[in-house]
Design a protein around this motif. Sequence first.
Motif, PDB file in Angstrom:
ATOM      1  N   GLY B 141      39.647  -2.859 -41.547  1.00  0.00           N
ATOM      2  CA  GLY B 141      38.766  -2.005 -40.755  1.00  0.00           C
ATOM      3  C   GLY B 141      38.982  -2.152 -39.259  1.00  0.00           C
ATOM      4  N   GLY B 142      39.962  -2.964 -38.876  1.00  0.00           N
ATOM      5  CA  GLY B 142      40.235  -3.177 -37.456  1.00  0.00           C
ATOM      6  C   GLY B 142      41.575  -2.573 -37.063  1.00  0.00           C
ATOM      7  N   VAL B 143      42.245  -3.229 -36.139  1.00  0.00           N
ATOM      8  CA  VAL B 143      43.558  -2.768 -35.676  1.00  0.00           C
ATOM      9  C   VAL B 143      44.596  -3.307 -36.659  1.00  0.00           C
ATOM     10  CG1 VAL B 143      45.207  -2.830 -33.765  1.00  0.00           C
ATOM     11  CG2 VAL B 143      42.743  -2.791 -33.295  1.00  0.00           C
ATOM     12  N   ASN B 144      45.199  -2.427 -37.426  1.00  0.00           N
ATOM     13  CA  ASN B 144      46.050  -2.928 -38.516  1.00  0.00           C
ATOM     14  C   ASN B 144      47.347  -2.145 -38.679  1.00  0.00           C
ATOM     15  OD1 ASN B 144      45.100  -0.556 -39.797  1.00  0.00           O
ATOM     16  ND2 ASN B 144      43.400  -1.692 -40.737  1.00  0.00           N
ATOM     17  N   ARG B 145      47.890  -1.703 -37.568  1.00  0.00           N
ATOM     18  CA  ARG B 145      49.144  -0.956 -37.604  1.00  0.00           C
ATOM     19  C   ARG B 145      50.291  -1.736 -38.259  1.00  0.00           C
ATOM     20  NH1 ARG B 145      52.347   2.849 -35.341  1.00  0.00           N
ATOM     21  NH2 ARG B 145      54.288   2.172 -34.379  1.00  0.00           N
ATOM     22  N   ILE B 146      50.306  -3.063 -38.072  1.00  0.00           N
ATOM     23  CA  ILE B 146      51.434  -3.860 -38.568  1.00  0.00           C
ATOM     24  C   ILE B 146      51.152  -4.474 -39.936  1.00  0.00           C
ATOM     25  CG2 ILE B 146      52.180  -4.420 -36.215  1.00  0.00           C
ATOM     26  CD1 ILE B 146      51.030  -7.257 -36.634  1.00  0.00           C
ATOM     27  N   HIS B 147      50.049  -4.094 -40.568  1.00  0.00           N
ATOM     28  CA  HIS B 147      49.619  -4.847 -41.746  1.00  0.00           C
ATOM     29  C   HIS B 147      50.173  -4.305 -43.060  1.00  0.00           C
ATOM     30  CE1 HIS B 147      47.105  -6.589 -38.670  1.00  0.00           C
ATOM     31  NE2 HIS B 147      46.865  -7.586 -39.506  1.00  0.00           N
ATOM     32  N   ALA B 148      49.737  -4.956 -44.146  1.00  0.00           N
ATOM     33  CA  ALA B 148      50.339  -4.751 -45.465  1.00  0.00           C
ATOM     34  C   ALA B 148      49.900  -3.442 -46.110  1.00  0.00           C
ATOM     35  CB  ALA B 148      49.982  -5.917 -46.384  1.00  0.00           C
ATOM     36  N   ILE B 149      50.826  -2.864 -46.882  1.00  0.00           N
ATOM     37  CA  ILE B 149      50.494  -1.717 -47.736  1.00  0.00           C
ATOM     38  C   ILE B 149      50.614  -2.100 -49.212  1.00  0.00           C
ATOM     39  CG2 ILE B 149      51.043   0.120 -46.084  1.00  0.00           C
ATOM     40  CD1 ILE B 149      53.835   0.333 -47.431  1.00  0.00           C
ATOM     41  N   LEU B 150      51.133  -3.280 -49.480  1.00  0.00           N
ATOM     42  CA  LEU B 150      51.336  -3.717 -50.867  1.00  0.00           C
ATOM     43  C   LEU B 150      50.848  -5.158 -51.037  1.00  0.00           C
ATOM     44  CD1 LEU B 150      54.908  -2.229 -51.287  1.00  0.00           C
ATOM     45  CD2 LEU B 150      52.971  -1.673 -52.799  1.00  0.00           C
ATOM     46  N   GLY B 151      50.227  -5.432 -52.171  1.00  0.00           N
ATOM     47  CA  GLY B 151      49.901  -6.807 -52.549  1.00  0.00           C
ATOM     48  C   GLY B 151      48.835  -7.475 -51.703  1.00  0.00           C
ATOM     49  N   ALA B 152      48.082  -6.707 -50.918  1.00  0.00           N
ATOM     50  CA  ALA B 152      47.047  -7.309 -50.067  1.00  0.00           C
ATOM     51  C   ALA B 152      45.809  -7.628 -50.909  1.00  0.00           C
ATOM     52  CB  ALA B 152      46.691  -6.359 -48.929  1.00  0.00           C
ATOM     53  N   SER B 153      44.902  -8.403 -50.363  1.00  0.00           N
ATOM     54  CA  SER B 153      43.652  -8.677 -51.066  1.00  0.00           C
ATOM     55  C   SER B 153      42.485  -8.266 -50.177  1.00  0.00           C
ATOM     56  CB  SER B 153      43.541 -10.165 -51.411  1.00  0.00           C
ATOM     57  OG  SER B 153      43.228 -10.934 -50.254  1.00  0.00           O
ATOM     58  N   ASP B 154      41.278  -8.354 -50.696  1.00  0.00           N
ATOM     59  CA  ASP B 154      40.122  -7.988 -49.869  1.00  0.00           C
ATOM     60  C   ASP B 154      39.786  -9.098 -48.874  1.00  0.00           C
ATOM     61  OD1 ASP B 154      39.124  -9.872 -51.558  1.00  0.00           O
ATOM     62  OD2 ASP B 154      37.538  -8.605 -52.403  1.00  0.00           O
ATOM     63  N   GLN B 155      40.637 -10.149 -48.854  1.00  0.00           N
ATOM     64  CA  GLN B 155      40.412 -11.231 -47.890  1.00  0.00           C
ATOM     65  C   GLN B 155      41.473 -11.288 -46.795  1.00  0.00           C
ATOM     66  OE1 GLN B 155      39.278 -14.989 -49.419  1.00  0.00           O
ATOM     67  NE2 GLN B 155      38.269 -14.119 -51.212  1.00  0.00           N
ATOM     68  N   CYS B 156      42.620 -10.699 -47.062  1.00  0.00           N
ATOM     69  CA  CYS B 156      43.701 -10.778 -46.073  1.00  0.00           C
ATOM     70  C   CYS B 156      44.724  -9.674 -46.335  1.00  0.00           C
ATOM     71  CB  CYS B 156      44.380 -12.142 -46.140  1.00  0.00           C
ATOM     72  SG  CYS B 156      45.789 -12.347 -45.023  1.00  0.00           S
ATOM     73  N   ARG B 193      53.895 -16.234 -51.281  1.00  0.00           N
ATOM     74  CA  ARG B 193      52.895 -15.809 -52.263  1.00  0.00           C
ATOM     75  C   ARG B 193      52.046 -14.674 -51.686  1.00  0.00           C
ATOM     76  NH1 ARG B 193      48.056 -17.766 -51.158  1.00  0.00           N
ATOM     77  NH2 ARG B 193      47.326 -17.793 -53.302  1.00  0.00           N
ATOM     78  N   LEU B 194      51.285 -14.039 -52.553  1.00  0.00           N
ATOM     79  CA  LEU B 194      50.343 -13.013 -52.095  1.00  0.00           C
ATOM     80  C   LEU B 194      49.039 -13.695 -51.690  1.00  0.00           C
ATOM     81  CD1 LEU B 194      51.135 -10.209 -54.694  1.00  0.00           C
ATOM     82  CD2 LEU B 194      51.898 -10.412 -52.304  1.00  0.00           C
ATOM     83  N   PRO B 195      48.263 -13.066 -50.797  1.00  0.00           N
ATOM     84  CA  PRO B 195      47.116 -13.785 -50.227  1.00  0.00           C
ATOM     85  C   PRO B 195      46.017 -14.106 -51.241  1.00  0.00           C
ATOM     86  CG  PRO B 195      47.142 -11.471 -49.523  1.00  0.00           C
ATOM     87  CD  PRO B 195      48.451 -11.729 -50.207  1.00  0.00           C
ATOM     88  N   GLY B 196      45.736 -13.143 -52.168  1.00  0.00           N
ATOM     89  CA  GLY B 196      44.691 -13.380 -53.164  1.00  0.00           C
ATOM     90  C   GLY B 196      43.415 -13.901 -52.528  1.00  0.00           C
ATOM     91  N   ASP B 197      42.801 -14.915 -53.163  1.00  0.00           N
ATOM     92  CA  ASP B 197      41.588 -15.476 -52.565  1.00  0.00           C
ATOM     93  C   ASP B 197      41.865 -16.818 -51.882  1.00  0.00           C
ATOM     94  OD1 ASP B 197      41.979 -16.947 -54.813  1.00  0.00           O
ATOM     95  OD2 ASP B 197      40.121 -16.327 -55.826  1.00  0.00           O
ATOM     96  N   GLU B 198      43.157 -17.069 -51.614  1.00  0.00           N
ATOM     97  CA  GLU B 198      43.514 -18.248 -50.801  1.00  0.00           C
ATOM     98  C   GLU B 198      44.480 -17.820 -49.687  1.00  0.00           C
ATOM     99  OE1 GLU B 198      43.386 -22.206 -53.509  1.00  0.00           O
ATOM    100  OE2 GLU B 198      45.093 -20.901 -53.875  1.00  0.00           O
ATOM    101  N   PRO B 199      44.037 -16.952 -48.787  1.00  0.00           N
ATOM    102  CA  PRO B 199      44.962 -16.372 -47.797  1.00  0.00           C
ATOM    103  C   PRO B 199      45.529 -17.396 -46.826  1.00  0.00           C
ATOM    104  CG  PRO B 199      42.695 -15.764 -47.292  1.00  0.00           C
ATOM    105  CD  PRO B 199      42.672 -16.414 -48.643  1.00  0.00           C
ATOM    106  N   TRP B 200      44.939 -18.576 -46.758  1.00  0.00           N
ATOM    107  CA  TRP B 200      45.455 -19.601 -45.838  1.00  0.00           C
ATOM    108  C   TRP B 200      46.759 -20.211 -46.352  1.00  0.00           C
ATOM    109  CZ3 TRP B 200      40.902 -19.550 -48.471  1.00  0.00           C
ATOM    110  CH2 TRP B 200      40.794 -20.404 -49.575  1.00  0.00           C
ATOM    111  N   ARG B 201      47.067 -19.950 -47.620  1.00  0.00           N
ATOM    112  CA  ARG B 201      48.331 -20.465 -48.163  1.00  0.00           C
ATOM    113  C   ARG B 201      49.402 -19.369 -48.073  1.00  0.00           C
ATOM    114  NH1 ARG B 201      47.573 -21.906 -53.934  1.00  0.00           N
ATOM    115  NH2 ARG B 201      49.739 -22.595 -53.756  1.00  0.00           N
ATOM    116  N   ASP B 202      50.402 -19.583 -47.224  1.00  0.00           N
ATOM    117  CA  ASP B 202      51.481 -18.609 -47.067  1.00  0.00           C
ATOM    118  C   ASP B 202      52.490 -18.718 -48.205  1.00  0.00           C
ATOM    119  OD1 ASP B 202      50.300 -18.122 -44.653  1.00  0.00           O
ATOM    120  OD2 ASP B 202      51.943 -18.890 -43.425  1.00  0.00           O
TER     121      ASP B 202
END
Lengths: 170, 337
Positions: B141-156, B193-202
């Motif tokens: 919902g913010g500035v996300n021009r560079i962000h993911a279109i695949l495999g994202a989660s509702d946390q990251c 890995r994908l962010p899932g519900d542990e987005p702090w783990r890359d």
Amino acid sequence: MPTAVNSATYAAVPIGTVPTTLTINGETRTRAIEPWTTLLDLLREGEDLIGTKKGCDHGQCGACTVLVDGRRINSCLKLAVTLDGAEITTIEGLGQPGDLHPLQSAFCDHDAFQCGYCTPGQICSAQGLINEGKAKTREEVRELMSGNLCRCGAYSNIIDAVLDVIGEQA
Amino acid sequence: MNRFDYARPASVAEAVQAGAGEQVRYLAGGTNLIDLMKENVDRPMTVIDINRLPLDAIEELDGGGLRLGALVPNSNTAWDARVEQRYPLLSSAILAGASPQLRNAATNGGNLNQRTRCYYFYDVATPCNKREPGSGCGAIGGVNRIHAILGASDQCIATHPSDMCVALAVLDATVQVTGPDGDRAIPIADYHRLPGDEPWRDNTLKPGELVTGIDLPAEDFTQNYTYLKLRDRLSYAFALVSIAVVMRVEDGTIAEARVALGGVAHKPWRSTEAEKLLKGQQPSPQAFGAFADALLAGAVGQGENDFKILLARKGIIRALKQAAEATPQSQTDKRVA
Ligand SMILES: Cc1cc2nc3c(=O)[nH]c(=O)nc-3n(C[C@H](O)[C@H](O)[C@H](O)COP(=O)(O)OP(=O)(O)OC[C@H]3O[C@@H](n4cnc5c(N)ncnc54)[C@H](O)[C@@H]3O)c2cc1C
Ligand code: SF4
Ligand code: FES
Ligand code: FES
């Protein structure tokens, strides 16, 4: 006796310094350096070599480019203590007024700057490019000089100057 | 930057021993870690300078592959004669990234482990689940021009920014790791890995584990390959979308094709299922388009990055054409042919 070096961001702390030997522009010196001091801050604040410029401090502009053992790097993202034993060359070490480096002369001849803020980084970068030996054509020089931004937009003259020196050396 | 203890071990064993503690970071080229420390995004108590470890060689593997030492600079890797001849895709992808100065300092191990360039991750005044678990995600919902279109989660919705890793994904590389529990080898597909519900783990590295090298299997993708990087300016910019392709063409037919995308997900995006669609096909815009639709199945925009879905589709088709015709994208002359 090694003396403590102030980093730009923190006052001197006597504890936790690391004795570090660097050869800067041909002169070898050993200093006790706080580990969080970048090479850029060491050069400018500690060694009074202010030719190397701080533009962004985040690896995004190239103004801080120096040569470490002949390789160009961004000194703003390099901790000085990690370079123990290395040879550093800054713009002051490449040439001096009256004894200009061929790149410095070429930059003058080609009017390759306006404000001059990016110039030390451009010239150190160009020397690194020459050491690498990968750029021969104009296109290649353009691409391999792309790590140095020039807000005055002197790009085309910078490329001319670098090509001039490469041509002379070829 | 916060203050920290500094250690400079001479052996891998010493490094791993020192790396086992809390809030410890390995320091390689520093081009990412020092940047993050300046922004107070990362505040390690101990920094372990691994630059003196004997991991700075590129070596032949039994069976014809190459092992790229974790501490070999990116530029030395890209310009190594063996890499240029046998893995030109990897050279191309590395040379598409960062700048000459940064590639001189950046190492192979550091490139694998570089963090996202998400603006909110970098800005400690904003919420970010990756930097501060549970604080929220500024990018959704913010500035996300560079962000993911695949495999994202509702946390990251962050992306992995590496170019090198996109090439490694199609080359089926293996990451060699050592740590408190000994050595292990991680296939590149399982490394990030994908962010899932542990987005702090890359990635799937365990605490204290050290990357020692990257193994490239012996394979002949020296003709039909390309690395196509699409971005806001031609050089010194991260990918909005990038596409790595390797292909085997036999008698005008695609015998095998592998495709990975960069800039679109939390890891290089590849689907071996979708790649089956290309096997046995004649190169054609129709076949490439059908594949692109399969690889991009489930893609969703976040608002500012909606354009990436069409950009990726067109980029995939273009890159497959370049690979099939053995006309790889030049990283010097950036015109897209
Ligand atoms: C302005 C700018 C533009 C850039 N553009 C691009 C680009 O277009 N494409 C691209 O791909 N990259 C780009 N980069 C990123 C660059 O490629 C990375 O910063 C670099 O690869 C990191 O390598 P390093 O050795 O400097 O890592 P460091 O900064 O030393 O480390 C990065 C992280 O990896 C960990 N680490 C390092 N080595 C190991 C190891 N052996 N084992 C375990 N953990 C380790 C560190 O603890 C740290 O968390 C850019 C960077 C900047 C600053
Ligand atoms: S996208 Fe990920 S990294 Fe960016 S703000 Fe959200 S949680 Fe943080
Ligand atoms: S000051 Fe180092 S790159 Fe800008
Ligand atoms: S001459 Fe002014 S920034 Fe380059």
